[in-house]
Design a protein around this motif. Structure first.
Motif, PDB file in Angstrom:
ATOM      1  N   VAL A  87       0.838  -1.195   0.000  1.00  0.00           N
ATOM      2  CA  VAL A  87       0.000   0.000   0.000  1.00  0.00           C
ATOM      3  C   VAL A  87       0.877   1.250   0.000  1.00  0.00           C
ATOM      4  N   CYS A  88       1.894   1.259   0.855  1.00  0.00           N
ATOM      5  CA  CYS A  88       2.793   2.415   0.920  1.00  0.00           C
ATOM      6  C   CYS A  88       3.527   2.631  -0.397  1.00  0.00           C
ATOM      7  N   GLU A  89       3.939   1.540  -1.034  1.00  0.00           N
ATOM      8  CA  GLU A  89       4.672   1.660  -2.297  1.00  0.00           C
ATOM      9  C   GLU A  89       3.772   2.156  -3.426  1.00  0.00           C
ATOM     10  N   ASN A  90       2.528   1.694  -3.444  1.00  0.00           N
ATOM     11  CA  ASN A  90       1.612   2.083  -4.516  1.00  0.00           C
ATOM     12  C   ASN A  90       0.990   3.452  -4.304  1.00  0.00           C
ATOM     13  N   LYS A  91       0.870   3.869  -3.048  1.00  0.00           N
ATOM     14  CA  LYS A  91       0.268   5.161  -2.726  1.00  0.00           C
ATOM     15  C   LYS A  91       1.161   5.923  -1.743  1.00  0.00           C
TER      16      LYS A  91
END
Length: 330
Positions: A87-91
């Motif tokens: 999630v952190c990497e994508n957003k």
């Protein structure tokens, strides 16, 4: 810890219920959370009875910041964050808003003399083939780690500027009842709940230290009670177990043993992290913690595994997480 007015951010997440249940008997608790994962079963009967609950997003300035400025709280425990790495990497913008801007809004709210306990992570450390101590070099390898590193820097700056104490805890991998994310335990147990006997995982060799949420809660209460960190100072403590780290494959085998060997394991290339975001070892040294809390005796993973597997209480299914990650892993 007794007779304190305590604000807990993100208290409805994975670790929060253990901290709330430990502190609510002898303290006045206020919990703020935006309820990404709903209300934990452990807390439904005590909501707004044994503690006050506020549904708010800390990344927006709201009434709770005025209450902080008024000096209402003796202790602020900040654990609200997005911790699932995909999630952190994508957003990354969403991750920084949740993990860095939210605590910044608290830190600059003129905390005065409240103790600020910040939940950070061992992911702030640079990869190394050893157990990390608190003085090791910092160089995260993912967005999540950087959001937490920046929050640590801000907490250190504001503690000195506004003269309040900061207890900064860097956690090993948390395990326990009520997992909210598709980390290793959540991933395996959610596949089992969906009726799968073939468990698909990514890299099987990485080793981690796994610490129970109840042991984390014990350490949190006793670190605050120890009065170790003085006004204007920032001090970090690793919270793990100190036992030998356990591989992904070993965790699967422990869970499979509880299921009487009925599960099989598939190493799925689609689930593997890219080499630049994988650590073969992430474990921490807890000697500094033990000097302050010599009675800290965390349980070993093989002592905990049966209770977690037989009563996982999973709360996975947040729509935002599903949109980014979960639906592609079924």
């Amino acid at each position: 810890m007794k007779n304190k007015r305590v604000l807990i951010t993100g208290g409805m997440g994975f670790i929060g219920p253990s901290v709330i249940n430990r502190l609510k008997k002898n303290n006045e608790i206020v919990v703020i959370d935006r309820l990404d994962y709903g209300i934990p079963d452990k807390l439904k009967n005590s909501l707004n009875i044994e503690f006050e609950f506020i549904k708010e997003d800390l990344s927006d300035i709201n009434n709770i910041h005025n209450r902080i400025k008024s000096g209402e709280f003796d202790v602020i425990i900040h654990m609200a964050s997005i911790s699932l790495i995909p999630v952190c990497e994508n957003k990354p913008d969403y991750a920084f808003k949740s993990n860095t801007i939210s605590p910044l809004n608290i830190l600059k709210s003129n905390i005065e003399k409240a103790v600020f306990l910040n939940f950070s992570t061992s992911a702030v450390y640079s990869p190394a083939n050893k157990n990390h101590n608190e003085e090791d070099y910092f160089e995260p390898i993912d967005v999540y780690g950087w959001t937490k590193k920046h929050t640590e820097d801000l907490a250190k700056f504001y503690s000195k500027k506004l003269n309040f104490p900061v207890i900064n805890i860097r956690l090993a991998n948390a395990i326990g009842h009520g997992e909210t994310n598709l980390k290793l335990f959540g991933e395996i147990l959610s596949q089992i709940e969906r009726g799968n006997s073939e468990i698909k995982l990514g890299n099987l060799s990485p080793r981690r230290d796994y610490v129970h949420t109840e042991d984390i809660a014990w350490a949190v209460e006793n670190l605050i009670d120890s009065n170790t960190v003085k006004n204007g100072h920032f001090e970090s403590f690793n919270i793990g177990t100190g036992y030998d780290p356990v591989s992904v494959k070993d965790v699967f085998e422990l869970i499979n043993k509880v299921h009487n060997g009925k599960l099989s394991l598939i190493e799925d290339d689609k689930r593997k992290r890219s080499p630049d975001q994988e650590r073969e070892l992430l474990a921490i040294d807890i000697d500094k913690l033990l000097k302050v809390l010599p009675n800290y005796k965390p349980k070993k993973i093989d002592e905990l595994i049966s209770d977690i597997v037989l009563d996982p209480g999973l709360r996975i299914g947040n729509s935002f997480v599903e949109d980014i990650y979960y639906k592609d892993q079924k």
